[in-house]
Write a protein that holds these residues in place. Sequence first.
Motif, PDB file in Angstrom:
ATOM      1  N   VAL A  15      12.102  47.418  14.851  1.00  0.00           N
ATOM      2  CA  VAL A  15      13.232  46.635  14.779  1.00  0.00           C
ATOM      3  C   VAL A  15      13.202  45.617  16.087  1.00  0.00           C
ATOM      4  O   VAL A  15      12.950  46.004  17.076  1.00  0.00           O
ATOM      5  CB  VAL A  15      14.535  47.508  15.119  1.00  0.00           C
ATOM      6  N   ILE A  16      13.358  44.226  15.597  1.00  0.00           N
ATOM      7  CA  ILE A  16      13.083  43.351  16.596  1.00  0.00           C
ATOM      8  C   ILE A  16      14.415  42.603  16.566  1.00  0.00           C
ATOM      9  O   ILE A  16      14.940  42.486  15.538  1.00  0.00           O
ATOM     10  CB  ILE A  16      12.217  42.118  16.077  1.00  0.00           C
ATOM     11  N   ALA A  17      15.248  42.620  17.826  1.00  0.00           N
ATOM     12  CA  ALA A  17      16.573  42.240  17.970  1.00  0.00           C
ATOM     13  C   ALA A  17      16.698  41.802  19.075  1.00  0.00           C
ATOM     14  O   ALA A  17      16.215  42.218  20.245  1.00  0.00           O
ATOM     15  CB  ALA A  17      17.590  43.588  17.522  1.00  0.00           C
ATOM     16  N   HIS A  18      17.827  40.804  19.279  1.00  0.00           N
ATOM     17  CA  HIS A  18      18.543  40.291  20.537  1.00  0.00           C
ATOM     18  C   HIS A  18      19.577  41.173  20.844  1.00  0.00           C
ATOM     19  O   HIS A  18      20.257  41.340  22.040  1.00  0.00           O
ATOM     20  CB  HIS A  18      18.533  38.701  20.449  1.00  0.00           C
ATOM     21  N   ARG A  19      20.441  41.505  19.851  1.00  0.00           N
ATOM     22  CA  ARG A  19      21.677  42.112  19.809  1.00  0.00           C
ATOM     23  C   ARG A  19      21.243  43.772  20.096  1.00  0.00           C
ATOM     24  O   ARG A  19      20.838  44.253  19.245  1.00  0.00           O
ATOM     25  CB  ARG A  19      22.383  41.990  18.419  1.00  0.00           C
ATOM     26  N   LEU A  20      21.690  44.219  21.157  1.00  0.00           N
ATOM     27  CA  LEU A  20      21.347  45.527  21.706  1.00  0.00           C
ATOM     28  C   LEU A  20      22.135  46.601  20.632  1.00  0.00           C
ATOM     29  O   LEU A  20      21.518  47.541  20.606  1.00  0.00           O
ATOM     30  CB  LEU A  20      21.782  45.798  23.073  1.00  0.00           C
ATOM     31  N   GLY A  21      23.031  46.115  19.995  1.00  0.00           N
ATOM     32  CA  GLY A  21      23.762  47.221  19.188  1.00  0.00           C
ATOM     33  C   GLY A  21      23.044  47.373  17.916  1.00  0.00           C
ATOM     34  O   GLY A  21      23.136  48.599  17.393  1.00  0.00           O
ATOM     35  N   THR A  22      22.037  46.301  17.616  1.00  0.00           N
ATOM     36  CA  THR A  22      21.193  46.665  16.558  1.00  0.00           C
ATOM     37  C   THR A  22      20.311  47.749  16.610  1.00  0.00           C
ATOM     38  O   THR A  22      19.675  48.525  15.949  1.00  0.00           O
ATOM     39  CB  THR A  22      20.402  45.393  16.163  1.00  0.00           C
TER      40      THR A  22
END
Length: 175
Positions: free
Chosen positions: A153-160
């Motif tokens: 998972v590549i994400a900026h939103r930590l909730g993801t």
Amino acid sequence: SLLTRFYDVSGGRILMDGVDIREYKLADFRNQFGIVLQDAVLFSSSIAENIAYGRAGTADAQNISEAEIVDAARLANAHDFVSAMPNGYDTLVGERGMRLSGGERQRIALARAFLRDAPILILDEPTSALDVGTEATILDALERLMRGRTTFVIAHRLGTLDHCDMKLEIRDGTL
């Protein structure tokens, strides 16, 4: 792009089950991946055809039943909004899916990944640019999709990243 061999490494190597990924037949190797991108790529065709595209290039691409498409849509939390459309699964999405909202396009992309049923997932910013309610719906589907699969998972939103076993952070070019 390196993991899926869209580009081959120029130095070092990537191993899967102890084997350099360049040793695998390219088409067979790529069939091991389900990919959901930040901007879901939809084709100017029906919702059903867009979901069925999840199996493009596989041995059973021509043998997808309507029930399989509906099951994938249910798992992706897309069935309700699709069923509410006047033409249901036969609804044309328009060029690049422009007749659908961003969250609806993303759920169609998730339905594709469910239909593909690949053992490895790459989720690239799957919840960016979504409102809080739509994000919760997508995260619910993502949790089901990731179950029993190796997932990047590549994400900026930590909730993801809440359901991840391991988190790696790249900051200023350093891991």
